[in-house]
Design an enzyme around this catalytic site. Structure first.
Site, mmCIF file in Angstrom:
data_model
loop_
_atom_site.group_PDB
_atom_site.id
_atom_site.type_symbol
_atom_site.label_atom_id
_atom_site.label_comp_id
_atom_site.label_asym_id
_atom_site.label_seq_id
_atom_site.Cartn_x
_atom_site.Cartn_y
_atom_site.Cartn_z
ATOM 1 N N GLU A 9 0.846 -1.204 0.000
ATOM 2 C CA GLU A 9 0.000 0.000 0.000
ATOM 3 C C GLU A 9 0.882 1.254 0.000
ATOM 4 O O GLU A 9 0.738 2.160 0.824
ATOM 5 C CB GLU A 9 -0.995 0.023 1.166
ATOM 6 C CG GLU A 9 -2.179 0.952 0.893
ATOM 7 C CD GLU A 9 -3.208 1.001 2.004
ATOM 8 O OE1 GLU A 9 -2.827 1.026 3.185
ATOM 9 O OE2 GLU A 9 -4.409 1.021 1.689
ATOM 10 N N GLU A 33 0.640 9.975 9.974
ATOM 11 C CA GLU A 33 0.712 8.961 8.915
ATOM 12 C C GLU A 33 1.384 9.465 7.637
ATOM 13 O O GLU A 33 2.149 8.734 6.992
ATOM 14 C CB GLU A 33 -0.687 8.421 8.594
ATOM 15 C CG GLU A 33 -1.284 7.541 9.692
ATOM 16 C CD GLU A 33 -2.004 8.321 10.780
ATOM 17 O OE1 GLU A 33 -1.960 9.572 10.764
ATOM 18 O OE2 GLU A 33 -2.609 7.688 11.658
ATOM 19 N N HIS A 58 -12.360 7.277 13.868
ATOM 20 C CA HIS A 58 -11.313 7.020 14.859
ATOM 21 C C HIS A 58 -10.023 7.803 14.643
ATOM 22 O O HIS A 58 -9.140 7.765 15.483
ATOM 23 C CB HIS A 58 -10.953 5.529 14.860
ATOM 24 C CG HIS A 58 -10.129 5.131 13.666
ATOM 25 N ND1 HIS A 58 -10.672 4.984 12.420
ATOM 26 C CD2 HIS A 58 -8.805 4.889 13.534
ATOM 27 C CE1 HIS A 58 -9.719 4.647 11.572
ATOM 28 N NE2 HIS A 58 -8.578 4.585 12.212
ATOM 29 N N ARG A 90 -6.949 10.333 14.467
ATOM 30 C CA ARG A 90 -6.443 11.314 15.426
ATOM 31 C C ARG A 90 -6.956 12.729 15.160
ATOM 32 O O ARG A 90 -7.325 13.457 16.080
ATOM 33 C CB ARG A 90 -4.913 11.308 15.347
ATOM 34 C CG ARG A 90 -4.172 11.996 16.441
ATOM 35 C CD ARG A 90 -2.684 11.823 16.220
ATOM 36 N NE ARG A 90 -2.282 10.452 16.443
ATOM 37 C CZ ARG A 90 -1.685 10.020 17.564
ATOM 38 N NH1 ARG A 90 -1.419 10.862 18.526
ATOM 39 N NH2 ARG A 90 -1.348 8.766 17.704
ATOM 40 N N HIS A 149 -14.604 2.413 18.131
ATOM 41 C CA HIS A 149 -13.194 1.988 18.208
ATOM 42 C C HIS A 149 -12.891 1.575 19.649
ATOM 43 O O HIS A 149 -13.661 1.872 20.570
ATOM 44 C CB HIS A 149 -12.324 3.181 17.790
ATOM 45 C CG HIS A 149 -10.942 2.820 17.366
ATOM 46 N ND1 HIS A 149 -9.867 2.916 18.198
ATOM 47 C CD2 HIS A 149 -10.464 2.367 16.191
ATOM 48 C CE1 HIS A 149 -8.773 2.533 17.557
ATOM 49 N NE2 HIS A 149 -9.104 2.199 16.328
HETATM 50 N N1 UDP Z 1 -12.806 -3.381 11.133
HETATM 51 C C1 UDP Z 1 -13.054 -4.491 11.951
HETATM 52 N N2 UDP Z 1 -13.897 -4.339 13.017
HETATM 53 C C2 UDP Z 1 -14.488 -3.150 13.322
HETATM 54 C C3 UDP Z 1 -14.219 -2.021 12.501
HETATM 55 C C4 UDP Z 1 -13.367 -2.169 11.415
HETATM 56 O O1 UDP Z 1 -12.534 -5.582 11.709
HETATM 57 O O2 UDP Z 1 -15.225 -3.085 14.300
HETATM 58 C C5 UDP Z 1 -11.855 -3.539 10.013
HETATM 59 C C6 UDP Z 1 -12.346 -3.031 8.679
HETATM 60 O O3 UDP Z 1 -13.053 -4.042 7.988
HETATM 61 C C7 UDP Z 1 -11.053 -2.655 7.969
HETATM 62 C C8 UDP Z 1 -10.139 -2.241 9.111
HETATM 63 O O4 UDP Z 1 -10.745 -2.728 10.302
HETATM 64 O O5 UDP Z 1 -10.478 -3.775 7.340
HETATM 65 C C9 UDP Z 1 -9.983 -0.749 9.159
HETATM 66 O O6 UDP Z 1 -9.257 -0.419 10.297
HETATM 67 P P1 UDP Z 1 -9.234 1.047 10.905
HETATM 68 O O7 UDP Z 1 -10.479 1.756 10.486
HETATM 69 O O8 UDP Z 1 -8.955 0.877 12.363
HETATM 70 O O9 UDP Z 1 -7.930 1.701 10.266
HETATM 71 P P2 UDP Z 1 -7.622 2.453 8.889
HETATM 72 O O10 UDP Z 1 -8.101 1.594 7.766
HETATM 73 O O11 UDP Z 1 -8.282 3.794 8.927
HETATM 74 O O12 UDP Z 1 -6.135 2.591 8.884
#
Ligand code: UDP
Length: 376
Positions: A117, A131, A201, A203, A234
């Site tokens: 990514e 980030e 969620h 910051r 979260h």
């Molecule tokens: N996700 C999960 N359970 C939850 C909420 C989100 O498994 O209750 C998964 C979602 O499917 C995705 C990932 O967590 O794959 C996203 O993580 P997060 O939103 O924490 O981080 P970001 O993607 O913003 O870095």
């Protein structure tokens, strides 16, 4: 060939699990999962769901330290781990402290780094913080850059990364959806109600923005009589306190989560609309034809907006309310978004990534006698 995979947060586990599986499917690779424990509870919940037992768990950094202190802790531990394991390649994903610490610790030991990514940018170091800074650092150090989209590859070119090191693969998060979602039934609808799924969620949304969005959600609930709002909270205790403080007990509002990944996908599948600041959720929702309203002022995933699967709506109460109500009032518009094609790939990114790694390290693989290939 020993490939160390560094991960410590929920999205890293979701997006690196299929890479680990694709490596393990080939006899010539030994994936070694190093868990930094950056996000203790969410990391462990997702590892268990994915059936991954880490080969090495580092001592957690501890919440009391500053961001820099936690970074130094993770980097120091990874340095020792790399000294012991001597990996031939270190794979990091995304833009967390673990990602940057993993890349820097590997670089300092002259171990090549592969970045999954790669190339996401806002070109504003303050947003998202930290980030954007972490991924720029990894962009300078990595030898292999696995960009999820052409737009991400262009960002790397803009940062001066040689195109021979950049490979457009699709997003490995879509691989996880493909591998997990097939057997998942959508969560049952609440009779007579359309469903809005919300996650928040990041910051930059912890302070006034959170109150604005929560107030906007209640406005939507008041204005549209046939919606329910499902807020997937979260694990962060401060966030939970404020979300529960404002939404708990409200009519047609439910607070759930953090959910197991398959349960989250089941809920996502059954939603009419998603409002989120999460990167992963923006990528996953279009797979199920669910339009996304992005609760941020800027996004590193503009290709989703360009493709018509997402809209950037900001975090002001009025803009949040207006964007959601407009879509809920105009089913044709919602359907247009639901039918637009996702730019994040076909769910086979991990196989492409492993192909590239095998080609890049062909000489190393050829030089090792077959009997030694999987020796720890
Ligand atoms: N996700 C999960 N359970 C939850 C909420 C989100 O498994 O209750 C998964 C979602 O499917 C995705 C990932 O967590 O794959 C996203 O993580 P997060 O939103 O924490 O981080 P970001 O993607 O913003 O870095």
């Amino acid at each position: 060939m020993k490939v160390a995979i560094v991960a410590g947060t929920r999205p890293e586990v979701v997006k690196l699990a299929p890479v680990r599986a694709a490596l393990a499917a080939r006899q010539s690779f030994t994936p070694i999962w190093i868990s930094t424990e950056q996000q203790a509870a969410l990391n462990q919940q997702t590892l268990a769901t994915m059936g991954i037992v880490p080969d090495l768990c580092l001592a957690p950094p501890g919440d009391a330290q500053s961001l820099g202190g936690r970074f130094a802790h993770v980097m120091g531990q990874l340095d020792l781990a790399f000294e012991t394991i001597c990996p031939d390649l270190v794979v990091v994903q995304g833009d967390t402290s673990s990602t940057a610490a993993g890349a820097m610790a590997a670089f300092a030991r002259r171990i090549p780094v592969a970045h999954v990514e790669a190339g996401l940018r806002t070109f504003d170091l303050a947003t998202p913080f930290p980030e954007e800074g972490w991924r720029c650092v990894v962009g300078q150090l990595a030898e292999l850059h696995f960009a999820p989209t052409g737009a991400a590859a262009e960002n790397l070119a803009r940062n001066g990364v040689n195109s021979s090191r950049v490979h457009v693969t699709g997003n490995t998060g879509i691989d996880s959806v493909r591998l997990t979602a097939a057997g998942i039934a959508p969560e049952a609808a609440t009779p007579g109600l359309r469903r809005i799924l919300v996650t928040l969620h990041r910051r930059e949304n912890w302070n006034e923005a959170l109150d604005e969005v929560l107030a906007g959600l209640l406005d939507i609930r008041d204005r549209v009589r046939d919606v329910e709002i499902v807020f997937v909270a979260h694990a962060n205790p401060a966030l939970r306190r404020r979300v529960f403080g404002m939404l708990d007990g409200q009519e047609r509002v439910r607070i759930v989560g953090p959910l197991e990944y398959p349960d989250f996908l089941a809920l996502l599948k059954s939603s009419d609309l998603v409002m989120s600041d999460s990167g992963g959720v923006q990528e996953e929702a279009p797979v199920f034809g669910v339009p996304v309203l992005v609760l941020r002022d800027s996004t590193e995933r503009m290709e989703a907006v360009t493709a018509g699967v997402a809209r950037l709506v900001g975090v002001q109460r009025q803009s949040v309310q207006a964007a959601a109500c407009q879509l809920l009032d105009d089913e044709q518009d919602r359907q247009r978004m639901a039918r637009a094609v996702s730019p994040f790939g076909d769910g086979y990114a991990s196989e492409r990534i492993v192909e590239v790694i095998a080609a890049r390290f062909a000489n190393l693989l050829a030089s090792r006698p077959a009997g030694l290939l999987n020796a720890g």
